[in-house]
Scaffold this active site. Structure first.
Site, short mmCIF file in Angstrom:
data_model
loop_
_atom_site.label_atom_id
_atom_site.label_comp_id
_atom_site.label_asym_id
_atom_site.label_seq_id
_atom_site.Cartn_x
_atom_site.Cartn_y
_atom_site.Cartn_z
N ARG A 56 -21.89 -33.55 27.07
CA ARG A 56 -22.07 -32.32 26.28
C ARG A 56 -21.60 -31.09 27.05
O ARG A 56 -22.24 -30.04 27.07
CB ARG A 56 -23.55 -32.12 25.89
CG ARG A 56 -24.13 -33.21 25.04
CD ARG A 56 -23.48 -33.32 23.66
NE ARG A 56 -24.11 -34.40 22.93
CZ ARG A 56 -23.75 -35.68 23.07
NH1 ARG A 56 -22.74 -36.01 23.86
NH2 ARG A 56 -24.38 -36.61 22.39
N SER B 156 -29.79 -31.85 18.01
CA SER B 156 -30.56 -31.90 19.26
C SER B 156 -30.62 -30.52 19.90
O SER B 156 -29.57 -29.92 20.15
CB SER B 156 -29.90 -32.85 20.26
OG SER B 156 -29.79 -34.11 19.68
N GLU C 234 -29.03 -27.66 24.63
CA GLU C 234 -27.68 -28.11 24.28
C GLU C 234 -27.02 -27.03 23.42
O GLU C 234 -25.82 -26.84 23.47
CB GLU C 234 -27.78 -29.43 23.50
CG GLU C 234 -26.45 -29.94 23.03
CD GLU C 234 -26.54 -31.23 22.24
OE1 GLU C 234 -27.24 -32.17 22.68
OE2 GLU C 234 -25.90 -31.30 21.18
C1 LIG Z 1 -27.95 -32.30 11.95
C2 LIG Z 1 -27.07 -32.10 13.17
C3 LIG Z 1 -26.70 -33.20 13.92
C4 LIG Z 1 -25.89 -33.05 15.06
N1 LIG Z 1 -25.53 -34.16 15.75
C5 LIG Z 1 -24.74 -34.04 16.83
C6 LIG Z 1 -24.32 -35.20 17.55
O1 LIG Z 1 -24.66 -36.34 17.21
N2 LIG Z 1 -23.53 -35.03 18.64
C7 LIG Z 1 -23.11 -33.80 19.04
O2 LIG Z 1 -22.38 -33.74 20.04
N3 LIG Z 1 -23.47 -32.68 18.37
C8 LIG Z 1 -24.26 -32.77 17.27
N4 LIG Z 1 -24.65 -31.64 16.59
C9 LIG Z 1 -24.20 -30.32 17.07
C10 LIG Z 1 -22.92 -29.79 16.35
O3 LIG Z 1 -22.66 -30.52 15.20
C11 LIG Z 1 -21.69 -29.86 17.27
O4 LIG Z 1 -21.94 -29.17 18.47
C12 LIG Z 1 -20.45 -29.26 16.60
O5 LIG Z 1 -19.33 -29.53 17.37
C13 LIG Z 1 -20.57 -27.75 16.39
O6 LIG Z 1 -19.49 -27.35 15.58
P1 LIG Z 1 -19.50 -25.95 14.86
O7 LIG Z 1 -18.16 -25.74 14.25
O8 LIG Z 1 -20.65 -25.87 13.93
O9 LIG Z 1 -19.71 -24.97 16.10
P2 LIG Z 1 -20.43 -23.57 16.14
O10 LIG Z 1 -21.90 -23.76 16.06
O11 LIG Z 1 -19.81 -22.63 15.16
O12 LIG Z 1 -20.05 -23.10 17.62
C14 LIG Z 1 -20.56 -23.82 18.72
C15 LIG Z 1 -19.92 -23.28 20.01
O13 LIG Z 1 -18.53 -23.54 20.00
C16 LIG Z 1 -17.78 -22.32 20.07
N5 LIG Z 1 -16.65 -22.50 19.15
C17 LIG Z 1 -16.68 -22.91 17.86
N6 LIG Z 1 -15.44 -23.06 17.39
C18 LIG Z 1 -14.59 -22.72 18.38
C19 LIG Z 1 -13.17 -22.67 18.51
N7 LIG Z 1 -12.34 -22.99 17.50
N8 LIG Z 1 -12.64 -22.26 19.69
C20 LIG Z 1 -13.44 -21.93 20.73
N9 LIG Z 1 -14.79 -21.95 20.66
C21 LIG Z 1 -15.35 -22.37 19.51
C22 LIG Z 1 -18.74 -21.22 19.63
O14 LIG Z 1 -18.40 -19.98 20.17
C23 LIG Z 1 -20.06 -21.76 20.17
O15 LIG Z 1 -20.18 -21.47 21.54
C24 LIG Z 1 -25.45 -31.76 15.44
C25 LIG Z 1 -25.82 -30.65 14.67
C26 LIG Z 1 -26.61 -30.81 13.54
C27 LIG Z 1 -26.97 -29.61 12.70
#
Ligand SMILES: Cc1cc2nc3c(=O)[nH]c(=O)nc-3n(C[C@H](O)[C@H](O)[C@H](O)COP(=O)(O)OP(=O)(O)OC[C@H]3O[C@@H](n4cnc5c(N)ncnc54)[C@H](O)[C@@H]3O)c2cc1C
Length: 337
Positions: free
Chosen positions: A164, A238, A333
């Site tokens: 992570r 998480s 995380e």
């Molecule tokens: C129900 C649920 C289950 C989940 N299960 C998992 C799992 O099994 N495994 C896991 O690893 N994660 C899991 N997650 C966490 C999440 O899905 C991941 O971290 C996902 O990659 C976040 O994507 P996002 O576009 O929503 O990011 P955001 O929440 O919009 O951003 C997260 C971070 O990434 C940065 N960011 C976003 N996009 C970019 C970009 N294009 N360029 C540079 N920086 C960027 C943001 O600034 C921030 O720091 C889960 C979340 C939920 C709600």
């Protein structure tokens, strides 16, 4: 493309926190991004890139400019007898990319099915689930440096992926916007069903020679049975990482807590944070508008009107109790703003 002011974020973060951003803009191309970066607002404010908002907890109004990445597109860029290189825009929905690869019967993303969020955020924390991680299949990514507007290609090694973790959470935090991710996916899938529940579910269904789609369906069924859907109950998956301790410390803990579990990897042991939190009595507890999920104690939830600050305080109380009982420091995380 217009920079908006005091933009509400409630529908843009999966915790469903009612909060706003001082400035907000949505971009769907690299040119638009460059235009935004050239504005005075971008030059004089802090910048936060967002995708699906599924890994962020807002505890206050964001005082700078949020750039929502909507750069789309999925295409095959190269192929050999064994592999296809698939390139996806950072603003694509992760599951749409997974579905694209499953329809093409390509192996590599099946265990990462149903992880919310965007493609561009996947490398930030090296998303992982069910014994698979993005780093296993990512070839390279393209990103724009926010300070200069210049494009840079990062190889897999340059992303410095860990559990992570990546260079984008460390020295390059908030320095780049990931516009594109390129994945090397197998035409001859080598399925990994070693995570117990996947194997038993496939067996239960009488599937002896699973396809990538069968494995993906099993992963989806398992996830839906224990993780709350953010559309129904605000959460960001998480909240904490699973702590990794030295083997010698783990052996010490085992003398006191004989039923502690751990996954040994060389001289280090990963301990399930969910177990630690449950042992401290938090599972299923509710405090006003926020609480700890009743099936998965690693997930903190917003029952509707919860404030980011309340969730953060709950996380701090959980952290303190785990430190007191086990001497282990949990690390968040998710990104806390
Ligand atoms: C129900 C649920 C289950 C989940 N299960 C998992 C799992 O099994 N495994 C896991 O690893 N994660 C899991 N997650 C966490 C999440 O899905 C991941 O971290 C996902 O990659 C976040 O994507 P996002 O576009 O929503 O990011 P955001 O929440 O919009 O951003 C997260 C971070 O990434 C940065 N960011 C976003 N996009 C970019 C970009 N294009 N360029 C540079 N920086 C960027 C943001 O600034 C921030 O720091 C889960 C979340 C939920 C709600």
């Amino acid at each position: 493309m217009e920079i908006l002011q005091d933009y509400p974020l409630q529908n843009l973060n999966t915790f469903g926190i009612t909060v706003s951003s001082r400035y907000f803009v949505s971009i769907s191309s690299i040119n638009q991004l460059k235009e935004v970066l050239a504005t005075d607002i971008a030059k004089t404010n802090s910048l936060l890139i967002m995708g699906g908002g599924s890994n962020i907890l807002f505890t206050r109004q964001y005082q700078g400019l949020i750039i929502l990445n909507q750069i789309k597109g999925i295409e095959t860029t190269d192929e050999s007898e064994d592999y296809k290189l698939i390139s996806a825009g950072g603003g694509e929905n992760w599951q749409d990319l997974v579905d694209f690869t499953l329809d093409a019967n390509l192996g590599g993303l099946e265990n990462l099915s149903l992880i919310p969020g965007s493609v561009g955020a996947a490398p930030i924390q090296n998303i992982g689930a069910y014994c698979a991680e993005l780093k296993d299949v990512m070839e390279s990514l393209t990103a724009i440096e926010l300070a200069t507007g210049e494009e840079r290609i990062f190889s897999n090694a340059e992303c410095d992926f860990g559990y992570r973790n990546s260079v984008f959470k460390k020295e390059l935090k908030d320095k780049y916007l990931i516009t594109n991710v390129s994945l090397r996916l197998s035409k001859k899938p080598n399925l990994n069903t070693s995570y117990g529940a996947i194997n038993s579910l496939l067996e239960e269904k009488g599937i002896n020679n699973p396809t990538v789609k069968d494995v993906s369906n099993a992963v989806i069924e398992i996830r839906q049975s224990k993780l709350p859907d953010p559309a129904q109950l605000g959460n960001a998956g998480s909240f904490f990482k699973n702590p990794v301790v030295d083997k010698i410390d783990y052996e010490g803990l085992k003398l006191i807590f004989s039923n502690i579990r751990g996954y040994i990897n060389g001289e280090q042991v990963k301990i399930p944070a969910a177990w630690l939190i449950e042992q401290c009595g938090w599972k299923g507890r509710r405090f006003g508008h926020v609480g700890v999920h009743d099936k998965q104690p690693l997930v903190l939830v917003n029952y509707g009107d919860g404030k980011g600050e309340e969730i953060k305080n709950l996380a701090e109380d959980i952290k303190a109790s785990v430190a007191e009982k086990f001497g282990i420091e949990l690390e968040a995380e998710i990104r806390i703003i």
